[in-house]
Scaffold this motif. Structure first.
Motif, PDB file in Angstrom:
ATOM      1  N   TYR A 147      84.173  77.082  29.182  1.00  0.00           N
ATOM      2  CA  TYR A 147      85.303  76.401  29.804  1.00  0.00           C
ATOM      3  C   TYR A 147      84.890  75.049  30.376  1.00  0.00           C
ATOM      4  CZ  TYR A 147      87.558  80.921  29.406  1.00  0.00           C
ATOM      5  OH  TYR A 147      88.085  82.087  28.912  1.00  0.00           O
ATOM      6  N   GLU A 164      93.425  77.439  25.713  1.00  0.00           N
ATOM      7  CA  GLU A 164      93.403  78.448  26.777  1.00  0.00           C
ATOM      8  C   GLU A 164      93.244  77.768  28.134  1.00  0.00           C
ATOM      9  OE1 GLU A 164      90.864  82.402  28.174  1.00  0.00           O
ATOM     10  OE2 GLU A 164      90.275  81.271  26.395  1.00  0.00           O
ATOM     11  N   ILE A 166      92.848  78.418  32.401  1.00  0.00           N
ATOM     12  CA  ILE A 166      92.542  79.362  33.479  1.00  0.00           C
ATOM     13  C   ILE A 166      93.172  78.838  34.764  1.00  0.00           C
ATOM     14  CG2 ILE A 166      90.714  80.260  34.970  1.00  0.00           C
ATOM     15  CD1 ILE A 166      88.917  80.471  32.641  1.00  0.00           C
ATOM     16  N   HIS A 167      93.852  79.714  35.461  1.00  0.00           N
ATOM     17  CA  HIS A 167      94.469  79.346  36.734  1.00  0.00           C
ATOM     18  C   HIS A 167      93.630  79.904  37.880  1.00  0.00           C
ATOM     19  CE1 HIS A 167      98.053  77.795  34.759  1.00  0.00           C
ATOM     20  NE2 HIS A 167      98.038  78.873  33.981  1.00  0.00           N
ATOM     21  N   LEU A 168      93.327  79.047  38.851  1.00  0.00           N
ATOM     22  CA  LEU A 168      92.524  79.440  40.002  1.00  0.00           C
ATOM     23  C   LEU A 168      93.333  79.291  41.280  1.00  0.00           C
ATOM     24  CD1 LEU A 168      89.105  77.674  39.235  1.00  0.00           C
ATOM     25  CD2 LEU A 168      89.825  79.976  38.604  1.00  0.00           C
ATOM     26  N   GLU A 172      89.460  80.069  45.254  1.00  0.00           N
ATOM     27  CA  GLU A 172      88.590  80.114  44.080  1.00  0.00           C
ATOM     28  C   GLU A 172      88.130  78.704  43.702  1.00  0.00           C
ATOM     29  OE1 GLU A 172      90.405  84.083  41.812  1.00  0.00           O
ATOM     30  OE2 GLU A 172      91.119  82.087  41.274  1.00  0.00           O
ATOM     31  N   GLN A 214      85.912  87.635  41.218  1.00  0.00           N
ATOM     32  CA  GLN A 214      87.099  87.094  40.561  1.00  0.00           C
ATOM     33  C   GLN A 214      86.734  85.934  39.629  1.00  0.00           C
ATOM     34  OE1 GLN A 214      89.866  88.064  44.491  1.00  0.00           O
ATOM     35  NE2 GLN A 214      89.927  86.011  43.601  1.00  0.00           N
ATOM     36  N   LEU A 215      85.848  85.037  40.090  1.00  0.00           N
ATOM     37  CA  LEU A 215      85.436  83.917  39.246  1.00  0.00           C
ATOM     38  C   LEU A 215      84.695  84.402  38.007  1.00  0.00           C
ATOM     39  CD1 LEU A 215      84.264  81.293  41.903  1.00  0.00           C
ATOM     40  CD2 LEU A 215      86.322  81.191  40.481  1.00  0.00           C
ATOM     41  N   ARG A 217      85.063  87.230  36.436  1.00  0.00           N
ATOM     42  CA  ARG A 217      86.008  87.817  35.488  1.00  0.00           C
ATOM     43  C   ARG A 217      86.724  86.729  34.682  1.00  0.00           C
ATOM     44  NH1 ARG A 217      86.850  91.682  39.700  1.00  0.00           N
ATOM     45  NH2 ARG A 217      88.627  90.508  40.526  1.00  0.00           N
ATOM     46  N   LYS A 218      86.884  85.550  35.281  1.00  0.00           N
ATOM     47  CA  LYS A 218      87.592  84.471  34.603  1.00  0.00           C
ATOM     48  C   LYS A 218      86.674  83.621  33.727  1.00  0.00           C
ATOM     49  CE  LYS A 218      91.279  84.160  38.041  1.00  0.00           C
ATOM     50  NZ  LYS A 218      92.044  83.321  38.987  1.00  0.00           N
ATOM     51  N   PHE A 219      85.395  83.501  34.094  1.00  0.00           N
ATOM     52  CA  PHE A 219      84.519  82.558  33.402  1.00  0.00           C
ATOM     53  C   PHE A 219      83.438  83.202  32.545  1.00  0.00           C
ATOM     54  CE2 PHE A 219      86.268  79.754  36.621  1.00  0.00           C
ATOM     55  CZ  PHE A 219      86.405  78.552  35.944  1.00  0.00           C
TER      56      PHE A 219
END
Length: 241
Positions: A147, A164, A166-168, A172, A214-215, A217-219
């Motif tokens: 990303y 794609e 990603i919303h933070l 975050e 949380q980060l 899981r997103k990255f």
């Protein structure tokens, strides 16, 4: 009679934006008044963390930075900014030793003015640095795995142009920004807690664990085995590009 053409208004040239970072209200007020009178647009910040946020969101053309800030040393602020922006930085500090000057310049400052200072000299330094660094600022972005994080516009998108996004959350964003603008550096738990939540939260390490999870899981491709957002057990966290 020749044909009459309607008057087309000419767009006004945007005023140069100067961010003044100093914890002394009288210094901020002095520079705001004098720079505004000379047709600069003036932004102010009273701490290092506020300075980094203002640079990312307000895109100043130049920063006037004190080193003795209440939350983080000004040299560290320079290091954080230089990880992703080339915005000109003039240090305005009461520290007069050669070691302090060399440290700030080596970190990436463009000039150094000591307090007490001549206003005319500071204005001349601002004009000089602005002329030297008048090239267009490149978009500030950092790769985190697959990303691309655009710190200037607070956007995260796939680096392979797949579209794609990603919303933070705001928290975050603050945690991610603190890590990725210090690549390879250990960011201690207490430092992160104070920076993001404030000094009364310095013992709330569960907040960091929750938001780091949380980060990841997103990255991360494998959140349980992170490659970029790393934990240093008992000490803190580190971003590995």
């Amino acid at each position: 009679m020749p044909p009459q053409h309607p008057c087309v208004p000419v767009a006004a040239t945007p005023l140069p934006r100067v961010l003044v970072v100093d914890d002394e209200p009288q210094i901020r007020r002095l520079l705001r008044i004098n720079l505004t009178a000379r047709e600069y647009q003036v932004l102010t910040a009273d701490s290092g963390h506020a300075a980094v946020r203002a640079t990312a969101t307000e895109h100043p053309d130049l920063i006037v930075l004190d080193l003795g800030l209440p939350d983080v040393d000004g040299v560290q602020v320079i290091h954080q900014l230089r990880a992703w922006t080339t915005v000109p930085i003039i240090v305005l500090s009461g520290r007069t030793s050669s070691q302090d000057k060399v440290g700030a310049l080596d970190a990436g400052a463009d000039d150094y003015v000591t307090k007490p200072f001549s206003l005319n000299e500071l204005l001349a330094r601002i004009r000089s640095v602005a002329r030297r660094r008048s090239g267009p600022e490149q978009p500030a972005s950092i790769l985190v795995g697959r990303y691309r994080v655009d710190l200037m516009h607070h956007e995260v998108s796939s680096a392979d142009d797949s579209g794609e996004i990603i919303h933070l959350t705001p928290t975050e964003w603050q945690l991610l920004e603190a890590l990725i603008t210090n690549p390879g550096k250990l960011m201690r738990q207490r430092q992160l807690l104070e920076q993001i939540w404030g000094p009364t939260y310095r013992a709330e390490t569960q907040y960091l664990r929750q938001y780091m999870a949380q980060l990841r899981r997103k990255f991360e491709l494998e959140p349980a085995r992170p490659r970029h957002l790393l934990t240093e057990p008992g000490m803190g966290y580190r971003f590995r590009p």
